[in-house]
Scaffold this motif. Structure first.
Motif, PDB file in Angstrom:
ATOM      1  N   ARG A  50       0.849  -1.193   0.000  1.00 37.12           N
ATOM      2  CA  ARG A  50       0.000   0.000   0.000  1.00 37.12           C
ATOM      3  C   ARG A  50       0.884   1.243   0.000  1.00 37.12           C
ATOM      4  N   ALA A  51       0.280   2.369  -0.339  1.00 37.52           N
ATOM      5  CA  ALA A  51       1.023   3.631  -0.369  1.00 37.52           C
ATOM      6  C   ALA A  51       1.164   4.241   1.018  1.00 37.52           C
ATOM      7  N   ASN A  52       0.444   3.692   2.015  1.00 40.51           N
ATOM      8  CA  ASN A  52       0.538   4.188   3.386  1.00 40.51           C
ATOM      9  C   ASN A  52       0.423   3.003   4.338  1.00 40.51           C
ATOM     10  N   ALA A  53       0.502   3.302   5.634  1.00 43.78           N
ATOM     11  CA  ALA A  53       0.507   2.241   6.647  1.00 43.78           C
ATOM     12  C   ALA A  53      -0.890   1.902   7.146  1.00 43.78           C
ATOM     13  N   LEU A  54      -1.938   2.340   6.447  1.00 46.61           N
ATOM     14  CA  LEU A  54      -3.301   2.078   6.907  1.00 46.61           C
ATOM     15  C   LEU A  54      -3.693   0.610   6.755  1.00 46.61           C
ATOM     16  N   GLY A  55      -2.919  -0.150   6.011  1.00 48.70           N
ATOM     17  CA  GLY A  55      -3.215  -1.576   5.853  1.00 48.70           C
ATOM     18  C   GLY A  55      -2.573  -2.448   6.907  1.00 48.70           C
ATOM     19  N   GLN A  56      -2.078  -1.856   7.989  1.00 46.92           N
ATOM     20  CA  GLN A  56      -1.435  -2.617   9.061  1.00 46.92           C
ATOM     21  C   GLN A  56      -2.354  -2.620  10.274  1.00 46.92           C
ATOM     22  N   TYR A  57      -2.871  -3.797  10.604  1.00 44.90           N
ATOM     23  CA  TYR A  57      -3.846  -3.951  11.677  1.00 44.90           C
ATOM     24  C   TYR A  57      -3.194  -4.703  12.837  1.00 44.90           C
ATOM     25  N   LEU A  58      -3.230  -4.091  14.010  1.00 41.35           N
ATOM     26  CA  LEU A  58      -2.513  -4.615  15.162  1.00 41.35           C
ATOM     27  C   LEU A  58      -3.482  -4.790  16.332  1.00 41.35           C
ATOM     28  N   PHE A  59      -3.360  -5.919  17.012  1.00 40.54           N
ATOM     29  CA  PHE A  59      -4.271  -6.248  18.110  1.00 40.54           C
ATOM     30  C   PHE A  59      -3.460  -6.772  19.293  1.00 40.54           C
ATOM     31  N   VAL A  60      -3.758  -6.275  20.468  1.00 32.89           N
ATOM     32  CA  VAL A  60      -3.085  -6.705  21.691  1.00 32.89           C
ATOM     33  C   VAL A  60      -4.141  -7.246  22.643  1.00 32.89           C
ATOM     34  N   ASN A  61      -4.063  -8.532  22.932  1.00 33.80           N
ATOM     35  CA  ASN A  61      -5.067  -9.206  23.768  1.00 33.80           C
ATOM     36  C   ASN A  61      -6.485  -8.953  23.245  1.00 33.80           C
ATOM     37  N   GLY A  62      -6.633  -9.010  21.912  1.00 34.43           N
ATOM     38  CA  GLY A  62      -7.932  -8.828  21.288  1.00 34.43           C
ATOM     39  C   GLY A  62      -8.370  -7.392  21.140  1.00 34.43           C
ATOM     40  N   ARG A  63      -7.546  -6.434  21.526  1.00 32.61           N
ATOM     41  CA  ARG A  63      -7.902  -5.017  21.463  1.00 32.61           C
ATOM     42  C   ARG A  63      -7.234  -4.361  20.253  1.00 32.61           C
ATOM     43  N   PRO A  64      -7.990  -3.756  19.341  1.00 34.21           N
ATOM     44  CA  PRO A  64      -7.360  -3.031  18.216  1.00 34.21           C
ATOM     45  C   PRO A  64      -6.606  -1.817  18.750  1.00 34.21           C
ATOM     46  N   VAL A  65      -5.348  -1.685  18.377  1.00 29.92           N
ATOM     47  CA  VAL A  65      -4.524  -0.579  18.855  1.00 29.92           C
ATOM     48  C   VAL A  65      -3.706  -0.014  17.703  1.00 29.92           C
ATOM     49  N   ARG A  66      -3.206   1.187  17.920  1.00 31.55           N
ATOM     50  CA  ARG A  66      -2.230   1.805  17.020  1.00 31.55           C
ATOM     51  C   ARG A  66      -1.000   2.104  17.863  1.00 31.55           C
ATOM     52  N   ASP A  67       0.066   1.398  17.593  1.00 27.79           N
ATOM     53  CA  ASP A  67       1.258   1.502  18.424  1.00 27.79           C
ATOM     54  C   ASP A  67       2.469   1.747  17.527  1.00 27.79           C
TER      55      ASP A  67
END
Length: 605
Positions: free
Chosen positions: A246-263
């Motif tokens: 992708r042209a940006n980082a919006l296609g990176q999905y991150l989850f910590v203990n089932g919680r969607p986060v942006r880290d």
């Protein structure tokens, strides 16, 4: 002005500004409540991008009469058993969502608990609660929010168009649906066609099914499973092959203990893992799920709970990098042209201009004379006599091994097959047992040289060759200063340089792997890349940038005619080189066409 206690309504509206920034924030809080209630199906409906109406219905546990009365009071929650904020196992825990939403809108809650004889409903209008009365509801909870922010008109001015707000709602639901593939979701509204994601089976196959439904078939086709675990921390998920970017980082999905986060820590780890595979302006598509003990992560660091803080951040980062690199190395030969069908689509008849008025009797293949021997100049000159075929008359192949007796049987079963010819002085055509392979010789050799440089650096340093006469390269003074300042890093790769007066550099040693190289061109490219480096960039990454630049200059150039044995040697090296599916800049090194696909193109299947 004296200090005074603010009225509860004002307190709630101030707090709502932190929790409910836009309609998507309200949807996020309500859907998280439904997930925490043990729902197996959640339905979301919006009007006006969520500004006019939001409705979230679930089949979870529901609430009793007394719980419903407390649910709209600030800091009332059922999700903290022992008041320990380091043992948070639910998505919500503050007890702020419902009172915050009710403070700035018209809120209605209908719910039924299994122990209650019927459902109950409660309304909140700009913070003012109504009485609880009986309602009709089979099970679960239904929450409706109308006229969001009508109690704070100033906030309405900062909302975007209905379509934009609806897209933000869609993104929130997508993230939560990815986190919980075991729950069925539906999203509908006047701004979009209804979308339904059925509950998936547990485990990696079910997770990939949900990710494919949300991220698309191209992600499912190129997904690589990643998995790593160490010291109680596990990383699982799927990462797209370097062919899908992708042209940006919006296609990176991150989850910590089932919680969607942006880290930022995790995003940096993803970038580092893909550094050898992608150009600097492209970003990978990944969905990573980090699981660890609740005491090792703090979720109470952001009002909207979109950020977390790790106790051992270094371990989490290292584990993510290891998991991604291991998965990418395992699928190192997967390329863009071989994973998404792009090569086959390029050969479809619809992509070839049609020729009107064609008469088969005027075709050069019409047998009006005895056939000439195969592969003769007579055949070639006649075959391209027709105007429509003239574009294909590019001359004889630059190298031809069709008559090599040894390659047909001994090499055709190799993964990349036996070399048959070289065309346009850059592309090697090889035959495999079930198809053919087209290799970009420069891109392929670039990856080989790059991996050699990395291996040599890790082993005992890069072997170097001393120039009999140092090569003097003239540059502007700023560029000279930039290169001399990094001389120590370049020395690690066998490139020894020193200042040679103002505006000049003397090159005394070069890496042996590069052979005879154009030192002036190499130094100019290195200087351009160094100008873009951030001082915070780790030394390891800077060294890899140097290695990539050197590999590009030390590889087989386009336009060089290769002998048959050289072509086959390049194919064999590709087969044993890690990540040989793409060069250092993320471009594919080869295209594979299966015989079955070729037969489909000609209507044989």
């Amino acid at each position: 002005m004296p200090v005074r206690q603010l009225p509860i309504q004002i307190v709630n509206r101030i707090a709502a500004g932190e929790v409910v920034e836009r309609p998507a924030s309200a949807v996020k809080e309500l859907v998280e409540n439904a997930i925490d209630a043990g729902a197996s199906r959640i339905d979301i409906f919006t009007e006006g991008g969520g500004r006019r109406r939001i409705a979230v219905t679930d089949d979870g546990a529901g609430m009793t009469h007394n719980d419903l009365a407390l649910s709209v009071d600030r800091h009332a929650t059922s999700k903290l058993d022992d008041e320990d904020l380091l043992r948070i196992r639910t998505l919500g825990f503050r007890g702020e969502a419902l009172p915050s939403i009710g403070a700035v809108s018209k809120l209605n809650i209908a719910t039924r608990h299994a122990t209650e004889p019927h459902a109950w409903t409660l309304s909140v209008d700009a913070g003012a609660k109504s009485d609880i009365v009986p309602a009709a509801l089979t099970a679960g909870t239904r929450v409706e929010v109308s006229d969001l922010f009508y109690a704070t008109p100033a906030r309405l001015k900062f909302l975007k168009t209905d379509r934009t707000e609806a897209e933000a709602v869609r993104e929130v639901v997508r993230r939560l649906a990815m986190a919980r593939p075991d729950i069925a979701f539906s999203l509908s509204g006047e701004e979009r066609a209804p979308v339904t994601w059925a509950a998936a089976l547990p485990g990696a196959p079910g997770r990939l099914t949900r990710l494919g439904d949300i991220l698309g078939a191209d992600f499912r086709a190129s997904a690589i499973e990643v998995r790593a675990e160490r010291d109680g921390v596990s990383v699982e998920g799927f990462a797209a092959a370097p062919s899908l970017t992708r042209a940006n980082a919006l296609g990176q999905y991150l989850f910590v203990n089932g919680r969607p986060v942006r880290d930022k820590l995790i995003l940096g780890a993803v970038r580092a893992a893909y550094a050898d595979y992608l150009p600097r302006d492209r970003h990978p598509v990944v969905a990573l799920f980090v699981t660890l003990d609740t005491q090792e992560v703090d979720a109470n660091v952001h009002p909207a709970k979109t950020e977390v803080r790790f106790r051992n951040a270094g371990l989490v980062r290292a584990l993510i990098v290891h998991a991604l690199k291991d998965g990418l190395a395992r699928e190192g030969r997967r390329t863009a042209a071989n994973s998404d069908g792009a090569a086959i689509m390029a050969f479809r008849p619809g992509s070839i201009p049609s020729s009107r008025g064609w008469d088969w009797r005027r075709s050069p293949s019409f047998p009006t004379a005895p056939a000439a021997p195969a592969y003769t100049n007579v055949f070639a000159s006649n075959a391209f006599a027709e105007a429509a075929q003239a574009a294909f008359d590019t001359g004889a192949p630059t190298a031809d091994v069709r008559h090599e007796p040894t390659s047909a049987t001994s090499l055709i079963d190799s993964p990349l097959g036996a070399a048959r010819t070289q065309i346009h002085e850059n592309y090697i055509v090889a035959q495999t047992r079930d198809g053919l392979v087209i290799v970009d010789q420069h891109a392929a050799h670039e990856r080989i040289v790059y991996e050699r440089l990395k291996a040599s650096l890790e082993r005992n340093g890069v072997q170097r060759q001393i120039l009999l006469i140092p090569e003097i390269v003239e540059m502007d003074e700023a560029t000279v200063e930039r290169l001399v300042a990094r001389a120590g890093e370049l020395e690690k790769f066998g490139l020894s340089i020193e200042s040679f007066g103002p505006g000049a550099i003397a090159v005394r040693e070069t890496p042996s792997l590069l052979g005879k190289t154009d030192a002036a061109s190499l130094l100019r490219d290195l200087a351009e890349h160094m100008a873009e480096w951030d001082e915070a960039l780790p030394l390891e990454r800077r060294l890899m940038h140097v290695a990539a630049t050197m590999a590009c200059h030390g590889s087989v150039r386009a336009g060089r005619i290769l002998k048959p044995e050289e072509m086959n040697a390049l194919l064999r090296e590709m087969e044993v080189t890690p990540n040989s599916g793409q060069c250092n800049h993320g471009r594919p090194t080869y295209v594979e066409l299966k015989l079955a696909d070729i037969e489909k193109l000609f209507g044989r299947r």
